[in-house]
Every structure is written in C-alpha cells, then in structure tokens.
Design a protein around this motif. Sequence first.
Motif, PDB file in Angstrom:
ATOM      1  N   ARG A   5       0.835  -1.211   0.000  1.00 20.37           N
ATOM      2  CA  ARG A   5       0.000   0.000   0.000  1.00 20.37           C
ATOM      3  C   ARG A   5       0.867   1.257   0.000  1.00 20.37           C
ATOM      4  O   ARG A   5       0.534   2.257  -0.651  1.00 20.37           O
ATOM      5  CB  ARG A   5      -0.955  -0.023   1.196  1.00 20.37           C
ATOM      6  CG  ARG A   5      -2.021  -1.113   1.072  1.00 20.37           C
ATOM      7  CD  ARG A   5      -3.066  -1.031   2.154  1.00 20.37           C
ATOM      8  NE  ARG A   5      -4.059  -2.089   1.999  1.00 20.37           N
ATOM      9  CZ  ARG A   5      -5.108  -2.032   1.186  1.00 20.37           C
ATOM     10  NH1 ARG A   5      -5.310  -0.939   0.454  1.00 20.37           N
ATOM     11  NH2 ARG A   5      -5.956  -3.037   1.089  1.00 20.37           N
ATOM     12  N   GLU A  42      -5.536   6.876  -3.100  1.00 19.76           N
ATOM     13  CA  GLU A  42      -4.466   6.088  -2.488  1.00 19.76           C
ATOM     14  C   GLU A  42      -3.505   5.501  -3.520  1.00 19.76           C
ATOM     15  O   GLU A  42      -2.499   4.896  -3.167  1.00 19.76           O
ATOM     16  CB  GLU A  42      -5.046   4.967  -1.622  1.00 19.76           C
ATOM     17  CG  GLU A  42      -5.781   3.869  -2.373  1.00 19.76           C
ATOM     18  CD  GLU A  42      -7.264   4.164  -2.552  1.00 19.76           C
ATOM     19  OE1 GLU A  42      -8.054   3.195  -2.587  1.00 19.76           O
ATOM     20  OE2 GLU A  42      -7.637   5.342  -2.631  1.00 19.76           O
ATOM     21  N   ARG A  69       1.089   4.347  -2.879  1.00 21.85           N
ATOM     22  CA  ARG A  69       0.946   5.769  -2.546  1.00 21.85           C
ATOM     23  C   ARG A  69       2.178   6.584  -2.904  1.00 21.85           C
ATOM     24  O   ARG A  69       2.075   7.677  -3.451  1.00 21.85           O
ATOM     25  CB  ARG A  69       0.663   5.939  -1.045  1.00 21.85           C
ATOM     26  CG  ARG A  69      -0.704   5.492  -0.594  1.00 21.85           C
ATOM     27  CD  ARG A  69      -1.001   6.016   0.807  1.00 21.85           C
ATOM     28  NE  ARG A  69       0.001   5.588   1.777  1.00 21.85           N
ATOM     29  CZ  ARG A  69      -0.071   4.456   2.476  1.00 21.85           C
ATOM     30  NH1 ARG A  69      -1.087   3.621   2.295  1.00 21.85           N
ATOM     31  NH2 ARG A  69       0.873   4.137   3.349  1.00 21.85           N
TER      32      ARG A  69
END
Length: 460
Positions: A171, A378, A175
Amino acid sequence: MSRKRNEQLAALLEEAGWSRAQTASAFNRVAQENRLFDFAHIGRSHISMWVGGTEPSGAAPVILGQALSRRLKRVVTLDEIGFTAPPPQGTLEWHVDPLTALANLRGTDVDADRRSLLASGVYSAAALVLPDEMWWADAAQSPVTPAAAGSQRVGRHDVATVQELTVAFSRMDQRRGGGHGRNALVQYLHSDVSEFLHGRFSNEQVRRDMFSAAAELSYLSGWMAFDNGEQALAQHYFVLAVKLAAQADNPPLTGHILRAMAHQAIDLGFFTGGLRLSSASIQGTRYSSATPRERALLGVVHARGLAANGKRQAAAKALLRAEDDLASVSDGIEEPPRTFFFAEASLAHETACTLRICGDQPAAVRHFQRSVRTRGAEFRRTHAVTLGYLGATQIASGSVEEACATWSSVLDTMEEGIYSGRAKQAVVDIRHLLSPYRHRGIAAVRALDRRAAAYLAPVD
C-alpha cells in the motif's frame, strides 16, 4: 583463484568432511538434479585444481555452493566460497536453489558498498526463457535444506505477520512509489523472513504458506525496484519470487509474478519474451485456480503482450475476457490481498496501453481518461504514470494544449512526494515530446517546459 579463495574452499571441504572424490560425487549429483549436464562429469582432479588455484567456470561455483549447503545444513553463499560476483543471469539462474539465491542477493543488495554493482547490472533477456515442465514439477516436490539444530519453530502466526507487513509495504508503494521504503522491505526479507525459511515448520502446509509469503515479499521488492528504474535488480527478485512460489506449489501466485515479469519485459521492449512470460502466466492452473480479479490482471497483461507482437485480434479477445473476469468479482469470493490495487481504473489503464500499441489512439485516450476518473487517491504513483501516458497519447494525436493540461497534473501529483522512476520518466518524456513545440509561441508549452525542467534539476 586467489590464495584467500583457496583457503576458503579448502576450509569448507574440511568442515564437510569430504575427500576430493566425495566432493566431486556430491557436485555431480546436484548438477544432474538441476539438469546442468554440461557440469555433471566433474572428477576429483577438477576439485584438486580448484583448491590448487584454478578458477571454476560457469555454473560450477553455484553447484558447489548447493552441494556444500546440503552437507552442512546451512546456506553456503558464493562469498563463502570466495566469489563476490552478482548471482548468475539467464537460464542458469533458474537452477540456483531459492535459499541460496536469497543469501547471495543479501550479499549485494543489503550491502550499500556493493549494491550498486547489482542495481546497475544488465537486464537479462536469457532469463525470460523459462525452465521446462519437469523443472516446475520438481520444484513443487523438491526437498528443502533441513532446519539446523536450534533453529526457530515457525507457525501460522509467523506466516500471518509476513503477510500483514507485505500488505503494508504494498500500500505504501502504491501511494509513494517504489523508491520509498524499499530498503526497509529488503532488510526485513533478508533478516526475519530468511530466518523463517530456515526454521522448523509445524507442518507441511505452514511450510508452503511461508514460502508463498516470502515469494510475495520478494515479488514486491522486485516490483518496487522495477518502478524505481532498477531493472536488473528487479529481475533477480522476480526470478527468486517465482522459485519460492514454485516450491510452495502455488500456481496463482506463480502466475501473478510471471505477469509482473511480462509487464517489465514489454515496457523494456522485449516483446517476444514478454509474450512468452504472459502466456505462461495464464497457463493451466495458474489461471484456472486464480480468483476473478487476479484472472483479469493476468489476462489484460497478456493482451498487451499479444498486441506488442502484432496479434491484434487475439489481443482484443484477451481484453474482452479480462473485462468479463473483472465483472465477475463478487463479495462472496475472497480475493488475495496482492490484487487489491486492480479494479476498474487499472483495467482501463492496461486496456489503453494495449489500444495504443494497436494504433487506436482515440480509444486509448478514452480509456486513459476513464482510468484517471476512476482511480482512488491512495494510488497516486500509478495515477501519475497514467497521466503521463495520457498526455503522450494526446500530443501524438495533435492535441498539444490538452496534453499540456494533462501533464501539468502529472507534476502536481509528483510534487506531492512520489518516489518513482517510472513517474519521473514521465516528466523526462514531457520535455522530450514538447521539444518540437518550444519555439512555436505556445504559452502552455513554455510554462510546462519550465516547470518540468525545474522539477528535474538536481538539488543543490
């Protein structure tokens, strides 16, 4: 071979308790198991020559390292034998045991003084040739090096920890880009995860699950290196990840990693190899046992591979199948966390890339725009890459001011703290594609070119 290497190799043979003849026998056995038949006839005279000062050639150091690793029940690296070269490239690399490959990578990627040697290495077209079917069958059944006395016990909670940290790193990559946080990921892979792989597993399923978890972390390390423009380094980690997934007997994960290798190959212009890899990613149970979201991801990259090789009709069919697969995603089907990023925006991005290769610029623009509209905040790194591609497609169609507006958004996104070689390359491409228009008195071009140049300027 240096005197130091002579002493190192002699000491290892003494530790193993092997005579020269026994060493040759163990060497030949490993060579035959790995189907390296050119090296399967080494005699005691060769071993004597190596200890005496002759340089082993080709795969010999790797084979010798594997033989000693089995005997000593620990990983014997190329460094221990006396070699400091990066891991071998090409088809040879597929025959290096994954635990040995992981240890060898640690000797270069973690060491800041030597990492540049691997990071600046040459991307290997030979490594795009996959092993034969027998290799895959053997990998799924191959015995791993027995755990050394005193090694830690590994259970399901350890697997869950690796999986959770992989999701967190993934993740962050989405980003901030592959240039942010990769050093921490690599340290974790080469310390904690490496120890888990050498541990005592509570049962066979836990062993396979841990090898799968390690494969995902290695794949992510490769993907982050790819995103940051470190192509040879990325390839080494992708190959390692495939081997770990093969030993875990995890076909969908293997397909996922082969898909990433295909993506890299196509981006670098290795179209034939990219198609070979993408075709392998959807072969058999790699596709049939995957979940709908993952099948769509495999399929859309395969479509790009087909298009890059001039197979437009087949590419169109592959795109339609990928759309159908993504449409069949439902709450009742548990998808693997590694596919969290792949949704409508990603499908539109890959579809646009395929259509651009096929020469359908208007359709490519529409799909890039759809990707921009539907991507969540995101996923800023990929958002910047998509905007870069969209602007390039717009200017190729003659829409200069529209491209400038799109590329202005690229710089807006990059200035939010994106550390990505691919996204930075989009800014380099902006300046290159604007060059024919610099002296035409277009205000938007002048403003954007100055801004892009300022972004790329070295920081004092």
